[in-house]
Design a protein around this motif. Structure first.
Motif, mmCIF file in Angstrom:
data_model
loop_
_atom_site.group_PDB
_atom_site.id
_atom_site.type_symbol
_atom_site.label_atom_id
_atom_site.label_comp_id
_atom_site.label_asym_id
_atom_site.label_seq_id
_atom_site.Cartn_x
_atom_site.Cartn_y
_atom_site.Cartn_z
ATOM 1 N N PHE A 20 0.786 -1.236 0.004
ATOM 2 C CA PHE A 20 0.105 -0.209 0.035
ATOM 3 C C PHE A 20 0.672 1.368 0.042
ATOM 4 O O PHE A 20 2.304 1.052 0.185
ATOM 5 N N SER A 21 0.378 2.393 -0.256
ATOM 6 C CA SER A 21 1.074 3.531 -0.457
ATOM 7 C C SER A 21 1.884 4.196 0.617
ATOM 8 O O SER A 21 1.461 3.884 1.911
ATOM 9 N N GLN A 22 2.634 5.113 0.442
ATOM 10 C CA GLN A 22 3.505 5.692 1.553
ATOM 11 C C GLN A 22 2.400 6.624 2.371
ATOM 12 O O GLN A 22 1.479 7.072 1.625
ATOM 13 N N ALA A 80 -1.023 -4.101 -10.349
ATOM 14 C CA ALA A 80 -1.897 -3.877 -9.203
ATOM 15 C C ALA A 80 -0.778 -3.393 -8.312
ATOM 16 O O ALA A 80 -1.301 -2.477 -7.278
ATOM 17 N N LEU A 81 0.428 -3.540 -8.304
ATOM 18 C CA LEU A 81 1.556 -2.824 -7.449
ATOM 19 C C LEU A 81 1.399 -1.487 -7.606
ATOM 20 O O LEU A 81 1.560 -0.717 -6.862
ATOM 21 N N ARG A 82 1.460 -1.045 -8.929
ATOM 22 C CA ARG A 82 1.305 0.164 -9.315
ATOM 23 C C ARG A 82 0.108 1.024 -8.808
ATOM 24 O O ARG A 82 0.611 2.089 -8.101
ATOM 25 N N ARG A 99 9.943 -1.986 -10.993
ATOM 26 C CA ARG A 99 10.502 -0.968 -10.451
ATOM 27 C C ARG A 99 9.397 0.060 -9.736
ATOM 28 O O ARG A 99 8.324 0.237 -10.691
ATOM 29 N N CYS A 100 9.610 0.423 -8.745
ATOM 30 C CA CYS A 100 8.608 1.300 -8.107
ATOM 31 C C CYS A 100 9.070 2.622 -7.730
ATOM 32 O O CYS A 100 9.995 2.928 -6.947
ATOM 33 N N SER A 101 8.475 3.684 -8.333
ATOM 34 C CA SER A 101 9.093 4.861 -8.394
ATOM 35 C C SER A 101 8.804 5.405 -6.998
ATOM 36 O O SER A 101 9.520 6.499 -6.531
ATOM 37 N N GLU A 102 7.564 4.962 -6.535
ATOM 38 C CA GLU A 102 7.209 5.875 -5.191
ATOM 39 C C GLU A 102 7.496 4.935 -3.770
ATOM 40 O O GLU A 102 7.262 5.496 -2.754
ATOM 41 N N SER A 103 8.289 3.654 -4.111
ATOM 42 C CA SER A 103 8.669 2.757 -3.006
ATOM 43 C C SER A 103 7.436 2.534 -1.972
ATOM 44 O O SER A 103 7.239 3.285 -0.854
ATOM 45 N N PRO A 104 6.395 1.655 -2.391
ATOM 46 C CA PRO A 104 5.088 1.425 -1.433
ATOM 47 C C PRO A 104 5.519 0.912 -0.152
ATOM 48 O O PRO A 104 6.748 0.265 -0.051
#
Length: 306
Positions: free
Chosen positions: A169-171, A237-239, A259-264
């Motif tokens: 889930f998001s930061q 889904a992760l994005r 690769r996750c730009s926002e580091s969930p």
């Protein structure tokens, strides 16, 4: 009698429809009907009854199919013995895999495998867990990289590894207040019962990743999750989760593929939620494995089990 012939009859029996069987086999309906007519004429028996229940095997049809499957097994066993005798065996290893498993397992295994079997041609067939089980049941692959549990008893297998799932889930999400840490663990933990009021991004029900996700939710007594989006792509889904649209579940190893730009936020779950799946190498049931197939299993075990 050949493997294609047996496969055609088996598929008609499973689908109970010439039209559906033809679609699954990727042949035309007239061609499949003609094949069946010619086979029945050559045997002088009726293999199927046509009624309102669809295509039903006759007694003679059941006998034919049992004998055909036994014959094909004998032939595969003969091939296995010849393969073991001939150390310079030239042949083909047919591997079934999902795109995700194959992308991180096969590149690690192949360099070692090819040193031992330089004359083997590798054929890879990608598909969902459902498709892989079908390929195994029809002996269309020698081995499949698959995640347990199997939905149908179509294969024997060797478990290679057990892999944790994570919640994503998001930061700066309100769920952060429920996270807690354990010494030596890569990610914090969260109780999935705290997810009850969240929106979810999940895979389709036929995908193994979704089946494990449903298992986690059931263990957390979340029987009617609020599903915002269903997608076949774990990366999608992760994005969405990363961007704050909802919560998703995924196996930890998949993280190195995206690769996750926002580091969930990524969290483990306690053992009682059974938040894991088992990676296994499966092969058609009661099959005598060839030397190259055995070697593929052993090399994979050496890499992942040590």
């Amino acid at each position: 009698m050949n493997q294609k012939e047996v496969k055609y009859i088996l598929t008609i029996a499973e689908e109970k429809s010439i039209t559906k069987a033809a679609e699954k086999l990727q042949v035309s309906q007239p061609a499949l009907s003609l094949f069946l007519l010619r086979l029945e004429n050559s045997l002088d028996v009726k293999l199927f009854n046509r009624n309102n229940m669809g295509m039903q095997l006759t007694y003679q049809g059941e006998c034919y199919l049992k004998m055909a499957q036994k014959t094909m097994k004998l032939y595969r066993d003969f091939q296995a013995e010849i393969c073991d005798i001939n150390s310079n065996y030239v042949g083909r290893l047919k591997i079934g895999t999902s795109a995700h498993i194959g992308s991180y397992v096969l590149p690690e295994v192949f360099p070692y495998y090819q040193k031992s079997f330089p004359n083997m041609e590798i054929s890879i067939i990608e598909g969902s867990s459902e498709k892989l089980e079908s390929l195994l049941s029809h002996c269309d692959v020698d081995i499949a990289l698959i995640h347990l549990p199997l939905k149908h008893d179509v294969a024997d297998y060797e478990i290679i590894s057990k892999e944790k799932y994570v919640v994503a889930f998001s930061q700066n999400h309100p769920l952060e207040k429920y996270m807690y840490y354990k010494n030596g663990e890569k990610f914090p933990y969260i109780n999935p019962e705290h997810l009850a009021d969240e929106k979810f991004i999940l895979s389709f029900p036929y995908q193994r990743v979704r089946q494990v996700s449903d298992q986690i939710l059931n263990k957390a007594n979340i029987t009617r999750p609020d599903i915002l989006l269903t997608t076949s792509s774990v990366q999608t889904a992760l994005r969405f989760a990363e961007m704050g649209m909802g919560v998703t579940f995924l196996p930890e190893s998949y993280l190195k593929l995206f690769r996750c730009s926002e580091s969930p936020n990524l969290c483990y779950m306690e053992p009682e939620y059974e938040a894991y799946w088992q990676f296994a190498l499966a092969y058609p049931k009661k099959t005598t494995l060839t030397g190259p197939t055995k070697a593929f299993i052993e090399i994979t075990k050496d890499i992942y089990v040590g």
